[in-house]
Scaffold this motif. Structure first.
Motif, mmCIF file in Angstrom:
data_model
loop_
_atom_site.group_PDB
_atom_site.id
_atom_site.type_symbol
_atom_site.label_atom_id
_atom_site.label_comp_id
_atom_site.label_asym_id
_atom_site.label_seq_id
_atom_site.Cartn_x
_atom_site.Cartn_y
_atom_site.Cartn_z
ATOM 1 N N VAL A 162 0.796 -1.231 -0.079
ATOM 2 C CA VAL A 162 -0.153 0.071 -0.133
ATOM 3 C C VAL A 162 0.797 1.241 0.111
ATOM 4 N N ILE A 163 2.042 1.207 0.801
ATOM 5 C CA ILE A 163 2.814 2.482 0.704
ATOM 6 C C ILE A 163 3.455 2.733 -0.317
ATOM 7 N N PHE A 164 4.371 1.786 -0.817
ATOM 8 C CA PHE A 164 5.415 2.195 -1.759
ATOM 9 C C PHE A 164 4.994 1.899 -3.124
ATOM 10 N N SER A 165 5.427 2.708 -4.164
ATOM 11 C CA SER A 165 5.276 2.953 -5.648
ATOM 12 C C SER A 165 6.172 3.896 -6.088
ATOM 13 N N PRO A 166 7.549 3.288 -6.233
ATOM 14 C CA PRO A 166 8.406 4.219 -6.891
ATOM 15 C C PRO A 166 8.118 5.132 -8.089
ATOM 16 N N LYS A 167 7.244 4.465 -9.181
ATOM 17 C CA LYS A 167 7.003 4.920 -10.215
ATOM 18 C C LYS A 167 6.164 6.159 -10.200
ATOM 19 N N SER A 174 17.327 15.099 0.073
ATOM 20 C CA SER A 174 17.564 15.380 1.507
ATOM 21 C C SER A 174 18.197 16.390 1.984
ATOM 22 N N TYR A 175 18.095 16.606 3.654
ATOM 23 C CA TYR A 175 18.513 18.032 4.044
ATOM 24 C C TYR A 175 19.851 18.407 3.528
ATOM 25 N N ASP A 176 20.843 17.293 3.271
ATOM 26 C CA ASP A 176 22.298 17.545 3.046
ATOM 27 C C ASP A 176 22.447 17.530 1.586
ATOM 28 N N GLY A 177 21.626 17.347 0.736
ATOM 29 C CA GLY A 177 21.673 16.928 -0.776
ATOM 30 C C GLY A 177 22.479 15.814 -1.236
ATOM 31 N N ARG A 178 22.734 14.811 -0.227
ATOM 32 C CA ARG A 178 23.419 13.780 -0.780
ATOM 33 C C ARG A 178 22.446 12.572 -1.259
ATOM 34 N N ASN A 179 21.165 12.445 -0.663
ATOM 35 C CA ASN A 179 20.337 11.479 -0.909
ATOM 36 C C ASN A 179 18.920 12.079 -1.482
ATOM 37 N N LYS A 180 18.203 11.098 -1.998
ATOM 38 C CA LYS A 180 16.937 11.496 -2.529
ATOM 39 C C LYS A 180 15.690 10.876 -1.331
ATOM 40 N N GLU A 181 14.785 11.553 -1.092
ATOM 41 C CA GLU A 181 13.807 11.011 -0.286
ATOM 42 C C GLU A 181 12.454 11.362 -0.821
ATOM 43 N N PRO A 182 11.134 10.789 -0.436
ATOM 44 C CA PRO A 182 9.998 11.102 -0.856
ATOM 45 C C PRO A 182 9.466 12.292 -0.412
ATOM 46 N N VAL A 183 8.664 13.066 -1.192
ATOM 47 C CA VAL A 183 7.854 14.239 -0.757
ATOM 48 C C VAL A 183 6.728 13.642 0.186
ATOM 49 N N THR A 184 5.981 12.884 -0.491
ATOM 50 C CA THR A 184 4.988 12.142 0.236
ATOM 51 C C THR A 184 4.998 10.671 -0.675
ATOM 52 N N PHE A 185 4.544 9.797 0.121
ATOM 53 C CA PHE A 185 4.312 8.159 -0.282
ATOM 54 C C PHE A 185 3.039 8.176 -0.870
ATOM 55 N N PRO A 186 2.951 7.655 -1.979
ATOM 56 C CA PRO A 186 1.926 7.347 -2.709
ATOM 57 C C PRO A 186 0.898 6.370 -2.267
ATOM 58 N N VAL A 187 0.260 6.608 -0.987
ATOM 59 C CA VAL A 187 -0.398 5.589 0.106
ATOM 60 C C VAL A 187 -1.858 5.525 -0.761
ATOM 61 N N LYS A 188 -2.164 4.365 -0.700
ATOM 62 C CA LYS A 188 -3.619 4.037 -1.065
ATOM 63 C C LYS A 188 -4.279 3.441 -0.144
ATOM 64 N N PHE A 189 -4.320 4.075 1.073
ATOM 65 C CA PHE A 189 -5.022 3.954 2.387
ATOM 66 C C PHE A 189 -4.807 4.931 3.304
ATOM 67 N N PRO A 190 -6.131 5.078 3.996
ATOM 68 C CA PRO A 190 -5.905 6.425 4.951
ATOM 69 C C PRO A 190 -5.206 6.162 6.274
ATOM 70 N N VAL A 191 -3.888 5.724 5.976
ATOM 71 C CA VAL A 191 -3.000 5.566 7.274
ATOM 72 C C VAL A 191 -3.331 6.447 8.584
ATOM 73 N N LEU A 192 -3.443 7.736 8.283
ATOM 74 C CA LEU A 192 -3.787 8.754 9.296
ATOM 75 C C LEU A 192 -5.079 8.335 10.169
ATOM 76 N N LEU A 193 -6.033 7.868 9.579
ATOM 77 C CA LEU A 193 -7.265 7.393 10.258
ATOM 78 C C LEU A 193 -7.114 6.041 10.920
ATOM 79 N N ALA A 194 -6.248 5.196 10.395
ATOM 80 C CA ALA A 194 -6.099 4.084 11.166
ATOM 81 C C ALA A 194 -5.318 4.009 12.321
ATOM 82 N N GLN A 195 -4.035 4.648 12.205
ATOM 83 C CA GLN A 195 -3.200 4.989 13.212
ATOM 84 C C GLN A 195 -3.601 5.979 14.233
ATOM 85 N N GLY A 196 -4.099 6.935 13.834
ATOM 86 C CA GLY A 196 -4.261 8.440 14.759
ATOM 87 C C GLY A 196 -3.035 9.049 14.649
#
Length: 765
Positions: A162-167, A174-196
């Motif tokens: 559900v969480i990961f879909s790189p394409k 990243s904060y030091d410019g050495r790596n790449k990180e996701p702006v947001t994950f393409p989540v296909k489920f409201p994790v926020l409502l499930a976890q609180g």
């Protein structure tokens, strides 16, 4: 000075006033340490005007966007997102040491290992995205997790699906410019409502309650189908919830959650589920604190919690389980009130949404992400079909033989391109040079073993898949619903609702029974009254006992001047000398008051029957207009509306023109009114006294409770001589006292029950 010179100076001064003032130089970080030179040649100075304001806004924005508030799209805070991204990098199907995950996450999160470790423990305890191994603490008891070097974790299959879909993921440095990180994950489920989620930022906070996994999927399906959405919270600790004021999870709503308490024996209770946000330790501490404050009475508590909650509450022999249960809900953490405040980051700004808004937004986002994935898959299938068809024609038509005569690379490419031109129309896109280069990379061994039948089957398989994907794209809502149902089937086992919702038999939401703290608190004190000095309280143990009370009660006082007042009970308080009545005040008390008084201005005698109604503590309420000649002749209290006083009004014997010197009056003839009404006129003549009318059994003493209500008929007119004779037989001897004298049923007061009716006789008028 000449007139011309004076005029010139005035013009120069006027020009100086009209000239706009030069702006004050603002702070520039690049000039820090260099100073800003003044024009007059003074020492360098650094201007800090508005510097703190600008920096504070930057800090507040950073905390809101980058630390404390989750994003609406994937439901994660930045630290949580970086932890999951780091775990995906380390994912190989086996468990990883949490310390290793924390170290890898520090490439993306600049705030230290402690914040990463705490956030990862909280994620693991949600039991949704992280598969844990080892001692990860206990949300029931509040026990902390073991050190990161001792515990392990990996992503759950649900998270991987559900969480990961790189394409379809948007990436940033990243904060030091050495790596790449996701702006947001393409989540296909409201994790926020499930976890609180819960967080405190600068100037705002967020609190989103957890919800049931299966019910979230059902709500998303309803949202896709344009049906009404109904979603209520579900807590991992269980308990019972009153969601009548949930308000769809929007700001301003409220949820009351109670522990599940079972009666084991007459004096033994067992707590099996606790409210959200509490632990067994905090719950026991709240019970002991209430016991120390004498709000409840507990003999002892045993905590047998292991995998499930089990708190045994032993009660004294004088307290039953039925009486203790409301007190536990009123004075301890056995009942808590939660205020949801769904603040999330949406469109790079904090937004206050409702749970229904989040469900609908997540459902639409899931459908859009599925559409993007299908479009990517369709493009990949079309590319595979395109090259498979090219390869088949290239080998079957022996186009590769055309390159034997060519001596240059450009000639080879041109020969292949020329050989494919007759077949261009069967392709769905143009044949590019890259396609030709891929054909030229085919090895001779593969050409020699080429199977035309297998190639046709491969192409047919691609065509079938393309047709299927195109069908899904044409019906995205149906495809999204099918996807959510599949998630429910695969991962819904063991995720049934744990919190019981308070409902009626027909399924409607109903609130908890209202518990008034002053009614369930242990009445371990006694209200005493010193009439002579005008003091009352529970510390005056040598004075007159009124009734049992608690430290949470209020006291109502009726003064002989006709002023009523409600006060907070205390160990000692002044209530006025010789009050008419002092008792414990309960706002839902059905007591009815009967009163006869003389209006000082008109001299008329009035009777009124009233209830207390709403009052404000420590505010004086006059029961009639204040006047120096106003006086109360009769005052009685009854427990219900069915009970009324029957009185005899004795007029002044010196009245010569009045034949009937005794007036009988029953308060049953009056309607119940407010305390401020004037009342009904009894007589305009001078009154000697007012007493209770004798009862049928000959007893004329007032009673607090009447067994039966006897409504007397209005007396028929009689001759004055007969009335005097009858009154002489029935009338008791009047009390010769200038001050009110209280008549009671017994000499010894009963502290458990207040006086329900008091009669006052006045000799003087």
């Amino acid at each position: 000075m000449s007139e011309d010179e004076s005029t010139t100076e005035e013009e120069n001064e006027q020009d100086a006033e009209d000239k706009p003032a030069e702006p004050t130089p603002r702070f520039d970080p690049e000039t820090l340490g260099q100073g800003l030179a003044e024009k007059n040649g003074d020492d360098d100075a650094i201007y800090v005007d508005d510097m703190y304001g600008d920096w504070f806004l930057d800090y507040a924005s950073y905390v809101i966007l980058e630390r404390a508030v989750p994003h609406a799209d994937d439901g994660l805070k930045p630290v949580q997102r970086r932890i999951l991204h780091s775990m995906k990098e380390l994912e190989d199907g086996r468990y990883n040491k949490v310390a290793n995950v924390i170290g890898n996450t520090m490439k993306y999160h600049p705030h230290g290992d402690a914040s990463i470790g705490d956030a990862m423990i909280q994620l693991g305890q949600k039991d949704l995205l992280i598969d844990t191994q080892g001692n990860w603490g206990n949300v029931l008891t509040g026990d902390s997790a073991a050190a990161p070097r001792y515990i392990e974790a990996r992503l759950t299959p649900f998270a991987l699906e559900v969480i990961f879909s790189p394409k379809v993921t948007t990436w940033a440095s990243s904060y030091d410019g050495r790596n790449k990180e996701p702006v947001t994950f393409p989540v296909k489920f409201p994790v926020l409502l499930a976890q609180g989620a819960e967080g405190i930022a600068v100037g705002l906070s967020t609190k989103i309650l957890p919800h049931n996994f299966i019910e979230i999927l059902d709500a998303m399906i309803d949202g896709l189908r344009k049906n009404p959405i109904s979603l209520l919270p579900d807590f991992p600790q269980g308990g019972i919830a009153d969601c009548t004021d949930y308000n769809g999870g929007a700001r301003g709503g409220r949820v009351r959650v109670r522990a599940r308490i079972e009666k084991v024996k007459k004096h033994l209770l067992k707590v099996t589920e606790i409210p959200f946000g509490t632990t067994t330790t905090s719950l026991i501490d709240s019970i002991l604190s209430a016991n120390d404050k004498n709000k409840i009475k507990i003999a002892k508590i045993e905590d047998n919690t292991a995998e499930f909650v089990e708190i045994m509450v032993h009660l004294p022999s004088t307290v039953s389980a039925e009486d203790a249960l409301p007190a536990l809900y009123a004075f301890t953490d056995c009942e808590v009130s939660l205020a949801p405040n769904a603040c999330v980051i949406q469109h790079n700004h904090p937004q206050f949404l409702s749970v229904n808004d989040l469900v609908k937004s997540s459902a639409d986002l899931t459908r859009e992400l599925l559409r993007q994935e299908l479009e990517i898959k369709l493009g990949e299938l079309q590319e595979k079909w395109h090259f498979a068809s090219l390869e088949k024609i290239f080998i079957e038509k022996r186009i590769y033989r055309d390159i034997e005569k060519e001596e240059t690379w450009e000639g080879v490419i041109s020969a292949v391109d020329k050989g494919l031109k007759p077949y261009v129309k069967i392709f769905k896109r143009a044949i590019t040079q890259d396609d030709i280069l891929r054909l030229l990379e085919i090895r001779i061994k593969r050409i020699s073993k080429f199977d035309s039948f297998r190639a046709d089957e491969l192409i047919k398989g691609f065509e079938d898949e393309i047709e299927e994907v195109e069908g899904h794209l044409a019906q995205m809502t149906r495809f999204a619903v099918r996807y959510l149902k599949e998630l429910k089937k695969k991962y819904g086992k063991g995720k049934e609702r744990k919190t019981e919702i308070s409902r009626s038999e027909d399924g409607e939401l109903v609130p908890f029974d209202k518990i008034v703290a002053s009614q369930v608190v242990v009445a371990n004190e006694t209200l005493y009254l010193n009439r002579k000095d005008g003091f009352a309280g529970y510390s005056l143990k040598k004075d007159e006992a009124i009734e049992k009370c608690s430290t949470l009660d209020d006291v109502i006082v009726f003064g002989k001047d006709g002023v009523m007042k409600v006060m907070k009970i205390a160990d000692k308080m002044f209530v006025g000398k010789s009050p008419l009545r002092v008792s414990v005040f309960r706002r839902d008390d059905p007591k009815i008051y009967n009163m006869v008084y003389r209006d000082g201005k008109s001299g008329r005698l009035y009777a009124k029957k009233f209830k207390i109604g709403g009052v404000t503590r420590d505010k004086e309420y006059p029961l009639f207009k204040t006047h120096s000649k106003s006086r109360i002749f009769f005052f009685a209290v009854h427990d219900s509306e069915k009970k009324n006083s029957n009185i005899l009004v004795h007029l002044d014997p010196e009245l010569k023109r009045v034949r009937e010197k005794i007036i009988e009056f029953d308060f049953a003839w009056l309607e119940i009114q407010g305390r401020g009404v004037k009342g009904s006129t009894l007589t305009a003549h001078k009154v000697d006294r007012v007493v209770n009318a004798p009862r049928e059994n000959g007893d004329d003493s007032p009673e607090g409770e009447e067994k039966e209500e006897v409504k007397p008929k209005k007396p028929e007119p009689a001759k004055p001589a007969e009335k005097k004779a009858e009154a002489a037989k029935k009338e008791p001897e009047p009390l010769a006292a200038k001050e009110p004298v209280e008549k009671v049923d017994s000499e010894e007061p009963n502290p458990k029950q207040g006086k329900d009716q008091v009669t006052f006789d006045f000799e003087g008028n």
